[in-house]
Design a protein around this motif. Structure first.
Motif, PDB file in Angstrom:
ATOM      1  N   THR A   1      44.961  14.406  66.368  1.00 44.16           N
ATOM      2  CA  THR A   1      45.705  14.405  65.104  1.00 44.16           C
ATOM      3  C   THR A   1      44.793  14.763  63.941  1.00 44.16           C
ATOM      4  OG1 THR A   1      47.099  13.075  63.639  1.00 44.16           O
ATOM      5  CG2 THR A   1      45.293  11.922  64.705  1.00 44.16           C
ATOM      6  N   THR A   2      45.358  15.464  62.957  1.00 44.80           N
ATOM      7  CA  THR A   2      44.598  15.718  61.734  1.00 44.80           C
ATOM      8  C   THR A   2      44.967  14.696  60.660  1.00 44.80           C
ATOM      9  OG1 THR A   2      46.291  17.282  61.003  1.00 44.80           O
ATOM     10  CG2 THR A   2      44.391  18.198  62.154  1.00 44.80           C
ATOM     11  N   ASN A   3      45.762  13.683  61.047  1.00 46.17           N
ATOM     12  CA  ASN A   3      46.094  12.610  60.105  1.00 46.17           C
ATOM     13  C   ASN A   3      44.810  11.866  59.711  1.00 46.17           C
ATOM     14  OD1 ASN A   3      47.155  10.147  58.868  1.00 46.17           O
ATOM     15  ND2 ASN A   3      49.112  10.726  59.770  1.00 46.17           N
ATOM     16  N   GLN A   4      44.647  11.625  58.397  1.00 47.07           N
ATOM     17  CA  GLN A   4      43.445  10.944  57.914  1.00 47.07           C
ATOM     18  C   GLN A   4      43.426   9.475  58.338  1.00 47.07           C
ATOM     19  OE1 GLN A   4      40.739  11.935  55.725  1.00 47.07           O
ATOM     20  NE2 GLN A   4      41.298  13.960  56.467  1.00 47.07           N
ATOM     21  N   ILE A   5      44.574   8.947  58.646  1.00 52.00           N
ATOM     22  CA  ILE A   5      44.644   7.593  59.197  1.00 52.00           C
ATOM     23  C   ILE A   5      44.818   7.782  60.701  1.00 52.00           C
ATOM     24  CG2 ILE A   5      45.908   5.390  59.186  1.00 52.00           C
ATOM     25  CD1 ILE A   5      44.714   6.003  56.445  1.00 52.00           C
ATOM     26  N   TYR A   6      43.716   7.649  61.487  1.00 54.36           N
ATOM     27  CA  TYR A   6      43.818   7.905  62.922  1.00 54.36           C
ATOM     28  C   TYR A   6      43.387   6.669  63.698  1.00 54.36           C
ATOM     29  CZ  TYR A   6      39.001   9.259  61.899  1.00 54.36           C
ATOM     30  OH  TYR A   6      37.726   9.287  61.414  1.00 54.36           O
ATOM     31  N   ALA A   7      43.949   6.567  64.882  1.00 55.05           N
ATOM     32  CA  ALA A   7      43.793   5.350  65.669  1.00 55.05           C
ATOM     33  C   ALA A   7      42.409   5.247  66.317  1.00 55.05           C
ATOM     34  CB  ALA A   7      44.871   5.312  66.741  1.00 55.05           C
ATOM     35  N   ALA A   8      42.060   4.031  66.720  1.00 53.22           N
ATOM     36  CA  ALA A   8      40.765   3.772  67.368  1.00 53.22           C
ATOM     37  C   ALA A   8      40.547   4.652  68.610  1.00 53.22           C
ATOM     38  CB  ALA A   8      40.655   2.290  67.720  1.00 53.22           C
ATOM     39  N   PRO A   9      41.517   4.814  69.508  1.00 52.96           N
ATOM     40  CA  PRO A   9      41.281   5.665  70.683  1.00 52.96           C
ATOM     41  C   PRO A   9      41.006   7.127  70.310  1.00 52.96           C
ATOM     42  CG  PRO A   9      43.589   4.961  70.565  1.00 52.96           C
ATOM     43  CD  PRO A   9      42.816   4.134  69.585  1.00 52.96           C
ATOM     44  N   VAL A  10      41.586   7.587  69.207  1.00 52.33           N
ATOM     45  CA  VAL A  10      41.313   8.956  68.747  1.00 52.33           C
ATOM     46  C   VAL A  10      39.864   9.042  68.263  1.00 52.33           C
ATOM     47  CG1 VAL A  10      41.852  10.642  66.925  1.00 52.33           C
ATOM     48  CG2 VAL A  10      43.717   9.519  68.169  1.00 52.33           C
ATOM     49  N   LYS A  11      39.473   8.044  67.480  1.00 54.76           N
ATOM     50  CA  LYS A  11      38.110   7.997  66.942  1.00 54.76           C
ATOM     51  C   LYS A  11      37.085   8.007  68.083  1.00 54.76           C
ATOM     52  CE  LYS A  11      35.559   5.265  63.498  1.00 54.76           C
ATOM     53  NZ  LYS A  11      35.597   4.037  62.695  1.00 54.76           N
ATOM     54  N   LEU A  12      37.337   7.182  69.083  1.00 53.00           N
ATOM     55  CA  LEU A  12      36.395   7.049  70.190  1.00 53.00           C
ATOM     56  C   LEU A  12      36.399   8.296  71.082  1.00 53.00           C
ATOM     57  CD1 LEU A  12      34.340   5.326  71.673  1.00 53.00           C
ATOM     58  CD2 LEU A  12      36.224   4.200  72.874  1.00 53.00           C
ATOM     59  N   SER A  13      37.584   8.812  71.401  1.00 52.59           N
ATOM     60  CA  SER A  13      37.659   9.988  72.277  1.00 52.59           C
ATOM     61  C   SER A  13      37.005  11.204  71.639  1.00 52.59           C
ATOM     62  CB  SER A  13      39.123  10.286  72.634  1.00 52.59           C
ATOM     63  OG  SER A  13      39.635   9.267  73.472  1.00 52.59           O
ATOM     64  N   ARG A  14      37.155  11.317  70.307  1.00 52.58           N
ATOM     65  CA  ARG A  14      36.464  12.405  69.584  1.00 52.58           C
ATOM     66  C   ARG A  14      34.960  12.322  69.805  1.00 52.58           C
ATOM     67  NH1 ARG A  14      39.623  12.000  64.306  1.00 52.58           N
ATOM     68  NH2 ARG A  14      40.982  13.826  64.368  1.00 52.58           N
ATOM     69  N   LYS A  15      34.411  11.114  69.723  1.00 49.32           N
ATOM     70  CA  LYS A  15      32.968  10.922  69.921  1.00 49.32           C
ATOM     71  C   LYS A  15      32.553  11.263  71.343  1.00 49.32           C
ATOM     72  CE  LYS A  15      31.581   7.443  66.590  1.00 49.32           C
ATOM     73  NZ  LYS A  15      31.152   6.060  66.392  1.00 49.32           N
ATOM     74  N   ILE A  16      33.361  10.773  72.291  1.00 53.75           N
ATOM     75  CA  ILE A  16      33.020  10.961  73.711  1.00 53.75           C
ATOM     76  C   ILE A  16      32.951  12.435  74.072  1.00 53.75           C
ATOM     77  CG2 ILE A  16      33.917  10.693  76.068  1.00 53.75           C
ATOM     78  CD1 ILE A  16      34.991   7.927  75.212  1.00 53.75           C
ATOM     79  N   ILE A  17      33.926  13.207  73.612  1.00 52.80           N
ATOM     80  CA  ILE A  17      33.959  14.612  74.040  1.00 52.80           C
ATOM     81  C   ILE A  17      32.790  15.393  73.445  1.00 52.80           C
ATOM     82  CG2 ILE A  17      35.492  15.629  72.288  1.00 52.80           C
ATOM     83  CD1 ILE A  17      36.919  16.772  75.033  1.00 52.80           C
ATOM     84  N   GLN A  18      32.318  14.939  72.268  1.00 47.47           N
ATOM     85  CA  GLN A  18      31.118  15.571  71.706  1.00 47.47           C
ATOM     86  C   GLN A  18      29.874  15.161  72.490  1.00 47.47           C
ATOM     87  OE1 GLN A  18      31.184  14.447  67.595  1.00 47.47           O
ATOM     88  NE2 GLN A  18      32.630  16.079  67.032  1.00 47.47           N
ATOM     89  N   LYS A  19      29.770  13.863  72.741  1.00 50.38           N
ATOM     90  CA  LYS A  19      28.586  13.331  73.406  1.00 50.38           C
ATOM     91  C   LYS A  19      28.487  13.833  74.852  1.00 50.38           C
ATOM     92  CE  LYS A  19      26.361   8.876  74.175  1.00 50.38           C
ATOM     93  NZ  LYS A  19      26.715   7.516  74.591  1.00 50.38           N
ATOM     94  N   GLY A  20      29.636  13.897  75.525  1.00 50.55           N
ATOM     95  CA  GLY A  20      29.646  14.288  76.932  1.00 50.55           C
ATOM     96  C   GLY A  20      29.548  15.790  77.156  1.00 50.55           C
ATOM     97  N   MET A  21      29.410  16.554  76.090  1.00 56.96           N
ATOM     98  CA  MET A  21      29.257  18.012  76.190  1.00 56.96           C
ATOM     99  C   MET A  21      30.417  18.645  76.969  1.00 56.96           C
ATOM    100  SD  MET A  21      26.083  18.442  74.869  1.00 56.96           S
ATOM    101  CE  MET A  21      25.243  19.853  75.629  1.00 56.96           C
ATOM    102  N   GLY A  22      31.588  18.076  76.841  1.00 56.68           N
ATOM    103  CA  GLY A  22      32.740  18.700  77.478  1.00 56.68           C
ATOM    104  C   GLY A  22      32.905  18.384  78.950  1.00 56.68           C
ATOM    105  N   CYS A  23      32.156  17.398  79.475  1.00 57.29           N
ATOM    106  CA  CYS A  23      32.391  16.968  80.851  1.00 57.29           C
ATOM    107  C   CYS A  23      33.433  15.853  80.828  1.00 57.29           C
ATOM    108  CB  CYS A  23      31.104  16.435  81.484  1.00 57.29           C
ATOM    109  SG  CYS A  23      29.899  17.734  81.690  1.00 57.29           S
TER     110      CYS A  23
END
Lengths: 402, 402
Positions: free
Chosen positions: A46-68
């Motif tokens: 979502t591009t909503n500025q109010i975004y849920a915790a799972p969105v926040k965390l999944s965004r981090k994971i996909i960056q950290k995991g290099m797409g694995c």
């Protein structure tokens, strides 16, 4: 819509369970999609500025995991949104529990939640549910169907599709499930879509394909113009078919077409299941100076409550359509503007057209309505899909009580 | 709302008639507001790219006439919109007929039309109606009330107000009438506002005052987000009070306050008379980085069908309000976001607040609802007024047939 399912591509399993987040005991409320092989993944949030915790965390994971990415873990009944720091901790616990059960790294799975806003996740139930779902993993149609149901909230129909395509003589598959009935329905909705494919593809290329597909599918639908805090679209590519696509070639174009088919089928299914919807409406804007201008006009028409109520009333009210186009913030030339409803010319170059009103009125009773606005300004076009605004929509959303 | 009327300022007359444009014979459908003295005028028109012939012509007149305006001629029942070249010729004929009857120059009067789109104006009826209206000119409250009714379409109440203020020890007045129930209601609406004052003022200064006033009144309301092809706000200043304001001084500020009172009273009256409206909702967005950002967020909340249906259901659904703020295209910090509904804190710095839900729920039954969103990002704020979305709105707009 149950032709094919999320586990149609080779090497994928799904497991789901009722763990007690939803009140109704016969509703599934937690599901896991798992690839037996190391895989790449891509996701859009979502591009909503109010975004849920799972969105926040999944965004981090996909960056950290290099797409694995090898797994998706999704719960319904609780969105884990507007829940502050505790919400983020709960999301992290959901990830660590699932990673341990699936015996994969915490960087290899994405999570999503949908449901009520502002309530803490019931973590004991979630933890037990994850274990049960992992134990139930399998790759039959029944597993796929249950998975599609496990992510539903106000949806009245499960939304699941798969396609088999030939790339370089070999068969590959793309499968998908989605949920959503209001862009956000009160505290009980969100648009989610999970996709699987047995092609092998570098994460960057996969991400580009997913963005392309979303552009022409989920970014082209609107039910009520209200964007969710939890929207997530994600894909895993595991290579189990033996087909690898590593560059921009004909194979990639074939794959993109297959992916587009799956995402646009799911996107249209969401519109057809729109809260209170009685009509499926396609709005084509043609002859614009740019695609962006065509999109803005199509959206302006699609989101107008006056257009939506006219469609609900089965009335070919062209004045509402033309005036909604006029306030989209795009420069128009009325004397070049032409409108067709259900292929019948009703407004020609700025003037009402003589048309067979009986035929037109009769065509408004169809479930599928086509609106085509020609601007006569350039060579760009765009299409948006939407539904009507009914008494039922007001009932669903006014009578829902927090 | 009939405290004062459009002819309260000195030197103004109004005349109205039923000339046969509307079907209902007891409805007035043509009205004229006339200043006995040479006057200045200012006007604002719809920004819709599809605009009606009277808007096109009045825009030209006010430029050509250098801001000299002595009369408004308005018909209801037919918008003269989407009528091509014939529509423009008809508008021009309306101007020349009225100018001849009023014995003023064709550059000194503005016209406006509201009603059905895409049908030719019945010119014989209009011509006869203008003559009758001119013959009936007068300055009593009855003349003012009839004038307010003559511009109504789907409105259920006439909207008229006047204020008397002291400038430099002398009494001056500002009067106004307005109509509108949907931003555009199908083929039978539009927002119109006509204002009179007996102050004398150069056209440029008057125009600036009008823009300021519109900014804080009509540009702050939304019923359904659908902008009309015919919206017009116009003012005449005739100097009959003997008071002249020729520069930016304290007198101008006093006048601006009076004008603001009249326009915001009329703007709120339009919202309260909104199609199917059961609630009057004030949305205050506080602590924004700029006024523009505050406005965008307030409008995003006001135009969300999910927020509007929740208000209709008398449910304090803060999740819908916060998420509507989140997709306004403004960068937010959830951990600084705080929401009050009817002065009760319900969402505090990103977390649900403990509040007395019984008191809150009871307060939702009020006709007036206050939503205050604090962003904690800066020192700017804005306010938008709107109404709820009811079954009655769907009924009015779905059952209307072209």
């Amino acid at each position: 819509m149950t032709t094919g399912c999320i586990v149609a591509p080779l090497g994928f399993q799904a497991g789901s369970t009722y763990c007690g987040i939803k009140i109704a005991k016969d509703s599934l409320d937690l599901g896991i999609i798992f690839s037996a092989y190391p895989s790449t993944g891509a996701a859009l949030f979502t591009t909503n500025q109010i975004y849920a915790a799972p969105v926040k965390l999944s965004r981090k994971i996909i960056q950290k995991g290099m797409g694995c990415v090898r797994a998706f873990v999704i719960n319904s009944g609780n969105a884990n949104a507007c829940t502050g720091e505790q919400g983020y901790k709960d999301a992290a616990e959901m990830v660590s529990t699932a990673a341990a059960c699936l015996k994969i790294s915490e960087d290899e799975l994405l999570i999503a939640s949908t449901g009520i806003i502002g309530r803490p996740l019931p973590m004991e139930k979630i933890t037990a549910g994850i274990q049960t779902a992992v134990n139930s993993l399998g790759n039959t149609q029944a597993h796929g169907d249950a998975m599609a149901r496990a992510i539903m909230t106000t949806d009245t129909k499960q939304k699941s599709v798969a396609i088999r395509i030939k790339i370089n003589g070999k068969e590959v598959s793309v499968g998908g499930i989605a949920k959503g009935a209001g862009m956000i329905a009160p505290n009980l909705a969100t648009m989610l879509c999970f996709l699987t494919t047995d092609v092998s593809m570098p994460a960057e290329l996969l991400s580009e394909c997913l963005r392309n597909s979303a552009e022409s599918s989920f970014n082209r639908i609107t039910i009520d113009g209200h964007m969710s805090t939890n929207d997530t679209i994600a894909i895993i590519a595991n290579g189990a078919s033996g087909v690898t696509i590593a560059e921009k070639n004909n194979d990639l174009r074939t794959f993109q077409q297959g992916l587009d088919y799956v995402t646009s089928t799911l996107a249209k299914a969401i519109v057809m299941d729109g809260e209170g919807a009685t009509k499926f409406v396609q709005i084509d804007v043609i002859g614009a100076r740019s695609r962006n201008e065509a999109t803005r006009i199509a959206r302006s028409i699609a989101d107008s409550p006056l257009v939506k109520t006219a469609l609900n009333g089965e009335d070919p009210n062209w004045g509402r359509i033309v005036s909604a186009a006029g306030y989209a913030g795009v420069e128009l030339d009325e004397s070049k503007t032409t409108l067709y409803i259900n292929d019948i010319l009703i407004f020609a170059k700025g003037m009402p057209a003589q048309c067979d009103l009986n035929t037109l009125s009769a065509s408004m009773k169809n479930k599928d309505i086509m609106i085509r606005l020609e601007l006569g300004l350039g060579n760009y076009r765009d299409t948006v899909w939407t539904c009507d605004l009914s008494h039922e929509y007001v009932t669903i959303n006014a009578e829902y009580h927090t």
